[in-house]
Scaffold this active site. Structure first.
Site, mmCIF file in Angstrom:
data_model
loop_
_atom_site.group_PDB
_atom_site.id
_atom_site.type_symbol
_atom_site.label_atom_id
_atom_site.label_comp_id
_atom_site.label_asym_id
_atom_site.label_seq_id
_atom_site.Cartn_x
_atom_site.Cartn_y
_atom_site.Cartn_z
ATOM 1 N N GLN A 202 -58.379 9.191 -20.611
ATOM 2 C CA GLN A 202 -58.154 9.688 -19.253
ATOM 3 C C GLN A 202 -56.689 9.493 -18.860
ATOM 4 O OE1 GLN A 202 -60.562 7.806 -16.236
ATOM 5 N NE2 GLN A 202 -60.641 9.643 -14.979
ATOM 6 N N MET B 54 -62.470 1.125 -18.125
ATOM 7 C CA MET B 54 -62.553 2.558 -18.409
ATOM 8 C C MET B 54 -63.986 2.850 -18.833
ATOM 9 S SD MET B 54 -61.151 5.510 -18.531
ATOM 10 C CE MET B 54 -62.199 6.909 -18.898
ATOM 11 N N GLU B 55 -64.570 3.859 -18.168
ATOM 12 C CA GLU B 55 -66.008 4.123 -18.265
ATOM 13 C C GLU B 55 -66.394 4.919 -19.505
ATOM 14 O OE1 GLU B 55 -63.801 5.382 -16.110
ATOM 15 O OE2 GLU B 55 -64.289 7.417 -15.488
ATOM 16 N N HIS C 23 -68.611 -1.012 -11.148
ATOM 17 C CA HIS C 23 -67.856 0.238 -10.996
ATOM 18 C C HIS C 23 -67.961 1.096 -12.261
ATOM 19 C CE1 HIS C 23 -64.451 2.741 -9.505
ATOM 20 N NE2 HIS C 23 -64.250 2.893 -10.809
ATOM 21 N N GLU C 24 -67.640 0.522 -13.404
ATOM 22 C CA GLU C 24 -67.653 1.328 -14.638
ATOM 23 C C GLU C 24 -69.072 1.788 -14.970
ATOM 24 O OE1 GLU C 24 -64.840 2.242 -15.210
ATOM 25 O OE2 GLU C 24 -63.680 0.621 -14.311
ATOM 26 N N HIS D 271 -70.083 4.856 -13.099
ATOM 27 C CA HIS D 271 -69.558 6.094 -13.682
ATOM 28 C C HIS D 271 -70.540 6.736 -14.671
ATOM 29 C CE1 HIS D 271 -65.535 6.667 -12.130
ATOM 30 N NE2 HIS D 271 -65.108 5.469 -12.498
ATOM 31 N N GLU E 175 -64.247 9.104 -8.571
ATOM 32 C CA GLU E 175 -63.947 7.727 -8.166
ATOM 33 C C GLU E 175 -64.512 7.345 -6.801
ATOM 34 O OE1 GLU E 175 -63.040 5.674 -10.268
ATOM 35 O OE2 GLU E 175 -62.150 6.923 -11.841
ATOM 36 N N ASP F 70 -51.954 11.665 -13.399
ATOM 37 C CA ASP F 70 -51.791 10.250 -13.107
ATOM 38 C C ASP F 70 -51.245 10.009 -11.700
ATOM 39 O OD1 ASP F 70 -52.639 8.514 -15.068
ATOM 40 O OD2 ASP F 70 -50.658 7.585 -15.259
ATOM 41 N N TYR G 228 -60.450 6.547 -4.494
ATOM 42 C CA TYR G 228 -61.441 5.469 -4.573
ATOM 43 C C TYR G 228 -61.948 5.073 -3.187
ATOM 44 C CZ TYR G 228 -59.762 4.624 -9.375
ATOM 45 O OH TYR G 228 -59.425 4.750 -10.695
ATOM 46 N N LYS H 139 -52.062 -2.301 -12.572
ATOM 47 C CA LYS H 139 -52.321 -2.668 -11.171
ATOM 48 C C LYS H 139 -51.585 -3.954 -10.771
ATOM 49 C CE LYS H 139 -56.042 -4.970 -8.785
ATOM 50 N NZ LYS H 139 -57.457 -5.190 -8.562
HETATM 51 N N1 BES Z 1 -61.643 5.848 -14.696
HETATM 52 C C1 BES Z 1 -60.922 4.773 -14.148
HETATM 53 C C2 BES Z 1 -59.665 4.426 -14.917
HETATM 54 C C3 BES Z 1 -58.641 5.542 -15.004
HETATM 55 C C4 BES Z 1 -58.377 6.357 -13.921
HETATM 56 C C5 BES Z 1 -57.936 5.722 -16.159
HETATM 57 C C6 BES Z 1 -57.445 7.384 -14.035
HETATM 58 C C7 BES Z 1 -56.995 6.737 -16.271
HETATM 59 C C8 BES Z 1 -56.747 7.572 -15.204
HETATM 60 C C9 BES Z 1 -61.781 3.516 -14.032
HETATM 61 O O1 BES Z 1 -63.115 3.772 -13.707
HETATM 62 C C10 BES Z 1 -61.243 2.703 -12.903
HETATM 63 O O2 BES Z 1 -61.272 3.171 -11.806
HETATM 64 N N2 BES Z 1 -60.747 1.506 -13.187
HETATM 65 C C11 BES Z 1 -60.170 0.623 -12.193
HETATM 66 C C12 BES Z 1 -61.026 -0.578 -11.957
HETATM 67 C C13 BES Z 1 -62.111 -0.349 -10.976
HETATM 68 C C14 BES Z 1 -62.895 -1.640 -10.768
HETATM 69 C C15 BES Z 1 -61.618 0.153 -9.649
HETATM 70 C C16 BES Z 1 -58.854 0.107 -12.720
HETATM 71 O O3 BES Z 1 -58.630 0.209 -13.935
HETATM 72 O O4 BES Z 1 -58.071 -0.408 -11.940
HETATM 73 ZN ZN ZN Z 2 -63.419 4.468 -11.770
#
Ligand code: BES
Ligand code: ZN
Length: 594
Positions: free
Chosen positions: A127, A260-261, A285-286, A289, A308, A366, A374, A549
């Site tokens: 992703q 990542m889901e 969360h995952e 998904h 999301e 991105d 979210y 993050k």
């Molecule tokens: N699918 C996302 C990760 C993602 C989003 C990867 C966009 C690449 C591009 C995953 O489900 C996600 O949201 N992960 C969050 C953690 C979640 C607990 C909010 C993250 O990685 O911060």
């Molecule tokens: Zn997510």
């Protein structure tokens, strides 16, 4: 229309991908064949695939006859089209290829970059539009494909994928061990995923388990003990879990995301291993998904909030079911603060970057991956729930996943379904009151958003306000959870002295915390006030994990000051080789100004 893919699926579309690949750790390449099954219109002359940095050796049909093909011009964001001529009736094409050592989807780790420090590691991250850097296929979330794979890896290593494992122990083959996989449910290619490493496995429940390096696997099994129960809770809310097993894979520290889901196999950061299960909303969360995202998928990256937002709402519901409303309320209050801070960072409530349905023309998808899809998306779901009542909203959710199972939909389709199924027969839920259009197409957080409340966090905020008063006794924190500590740090007074921070640190040991979220919140405060005693801990945190993050705000904070800039540049020069490509492409412009 997916503006981030060259594919023209109405003419010819990929329906299955059969991979036969060898992982060459010395050359940092995957080498082998992708055999594609094609569903074509009768008059289609060619098929267009997405690629980026792939080396294409040969393209053949089912009989081994070579097929003419051309690579088009390279676009910096979406890569390069591969057009292959399709002779009459051809429905199978085989592409011999290899990946580049720089493939953005693949991170090749040296042994020193793993927890065990003995074996190398490889994992993929598809992703949003990175799968095209390791598989030549139609890389659009609107083009669903099944897949099979045979992956050959060096003998001591194990391969896992986002699919059913056909050979759990692998088979000896010349030059290594072969692992076979199969996914019969059609998914978008961003969900194709592979990891190779020294992996151990622990069962968690009848259909759940966790893979991790041997050094990490027991901690992981402890942290994720509730996962089987989470699956059961999700099923009662959303309908049957349609994927068979649900396993987790804990990655080495440089994994750039929280989670990542990937279907059947969520990839997760080791920074979630707090030792007290306090950060497992990430798993909720995952797991969510598995319905919102993997079963019903955003058709384009502008519809990312459908993935999301619905997932974040369901995540909160799963947490409420397992740990109670008091806990869920705390999570909701913390999420709202994150959302308001994010709106601020994106330029305030007028900024188009705070719209749910985001315009990505000329942009990398991105750029749309902020907290907006979210937390603003989840806030809309919560408002809908409160407007029509929980029972009706839950019935709607189930019917939504049934109706659109294994399809990819756009925002308009979701809104139509919402209006006809949920809102049409209730006058009080009319669009004017809901301001649905404003929620989805206008910036900021609409005024009718519900306000999350938590009595427990209110008490924490009061403690944070008064704990620095002269002669104040410290609050009784013996029962505080991670969420309370986070709120405490979030609500400390704006103006605190270095001496105050020293006192807090002495009382509560923030600088030496092992909980990644608490340490992160503390380090931001330390940077804001130039509390230098935390700098060694900051440097360790920036070099020992690679979650974007955490890294981005800390590097931004450092770069914002004259005294922090040289520190950021020195640490970045040292840590950059260990970071994932998605992280360096975020951080390079911040730290190097490129
Ligand atoms: N699918 C996302 C990760 C993602 C989003 C990867 C966009 C690449 C591009 C995953 O489900 C996600 O949201 N992960 C969050 C953690 C979640 C607990 C909010 C993250 O990685 O911060
Ligand atoms: Zn997510």
């Amino acid at each position: 229309m997916d503006i981030h893919s060259y594919a023209r699926p109405a003419e010819a579309r990929v329906t299955n991908v059969a991979l036969d690949l060898r992982a060459d750790f010395d050359r940092r390449r995957l080498v082998g064949t992708a055999a594609l099954s094609v569903d074509r219109a009768p008059d289609a002359r060619s098929i267009v695939l997405d690629t980026r940095d792939l080396i294409i050796h040969r393209v053949t049909d089912h009989a081994g006859h070579e097929l003419a093909h051309r690579l088009g011009q390279v676009d910096a964001i979406i890569g390069c089209p591969l057009e292959i001529d399709l002779p009459a009736a051809a429905q199978q094409i085989a592409i011999d290829y290899e990946t580049s050592p720089q493939a953005a989807a693949l991170q090749w780790l040296s042994p020193e970059q793993t927890a065990g420090r003995r074996q190398p590691f490889l994992y993929s991250q598809g992703q949003a539009i990175l799968t095209r850097t390791w598989i030549p296929t139609q890389d659009s979330p609107g083009v669903r494909q099944t897949y099979t794979a045979r992956i050959i890896v060096p003998a001591p290593l194990r391969a896992v994928m986002s699919a059913e494992s056909r050979t759990p122990a692998g088979r000896e083959v010349p030059g290594g061990r072969a692992f076979e996989f199969r996914l019969d449910q059609p998914v978008p290619p961003y969900l194709f995923a592979l990891a190779v490493g020294d992996l151990a496995f622990r069962e968690l429940g009848p259909r759940t388990g966790v893979y991790a390096e041997p050094a990490t696997v027991d901690a992981a099994a402890f942290e994720f003990a509730d996962v089987e129960q989470m699956v059961t809770a999700a099923e009662s809310l959303l309908g049957a879990y349609r994927w068979g097993r649900y396993d987790l894979l804990v990655l080495p520290p440089s994994f750039p995301f929280g989670g990542m889901e990937n279907p059947l196999l969520t990839f997760a950061t080791p920074t979630v291993l707090a030792g007290d299960r306090s950060l497992v909303s990430l798993v909720a969360h995952e797991l969510a998904h598995s319905w919102s995202g993997n079963l019903v998928t955003n058709a384009t990256w502008s519809d990312f909030w459908l993935n999301e937002g619905v997932t974040t709402y369901v995540e909160h519901r799963i947490m409420e079911e397992l740990y109670g409303t008091e806990h869920a309320d705390m999570l909701a209050v913390l999420a709202r603060r994150d959302l308001l801070e994010e709106i601020d960072r994106l330029g305030g409530p007028q900024s188009r970057d705070t719209v749910l349905h985001v315009d990505l023309r000329g942009r990398d998808p991105d750029d749309g991956a902020t907290r907006i899809p979210y937390d603003k998306g989840a806030a809309l779901m919560t408002l809908l729930e409160h407007t029509v009542g929980r029972d009706r909203f839950d019935a709607f959710l189930k019917s939504y996943f049934d109706r659109f199972a294994f399809t990819s939909i756009e925002t308009a389709t979701f809104l139509d379904f919402l209006k006809t199924r949920l809102l049409s027969d209730s006058k009080e839920a009319d669009s004017a009151r809901l301001r649905l259009h404003e929620w989805v197409f206008e910036p900021g957080l609409p005024g009718n958003a519900m306000e999350p409340k938590s009595a427990r966090l209110d008490r924490v905020a009061a403690a944070a306000r008064s704990c620095l008063d002269d002669g104040a006794r410290g609050p009784d924190t013996s029962t505080w959870t991670t969420q309370e500590w986070l709120h405490f740090l979030n609500t400390l007074p704006e103006h605190v002295s270095i001496a105050d921070l020293g006192r807090l640190d002495e009382m509560f040991g923030f600088t030496t915390r092992g909980n990644s979220e608490v340490l992160f919140a503390w380090l931001r405060i330390a940077l804001k006030h130039r509390y230098l005693a935390a700098m060694p801990a900051l440097e360790r945190f920036l070099t020992r994990q690679g979650r974007r993050k955490f890294l981005r705000p800390l590097f931004e904070d450092l770069m914002a000051t004259d005294w922090g800039r040289p520190i950021a540049q020195r640490i970045y020069a040292q840590a950059r080789p260990g970071y994932h490509a998605v992280v360096t492409s975020t951080l390079d412009p911040i730290v190097r100004g490129a």
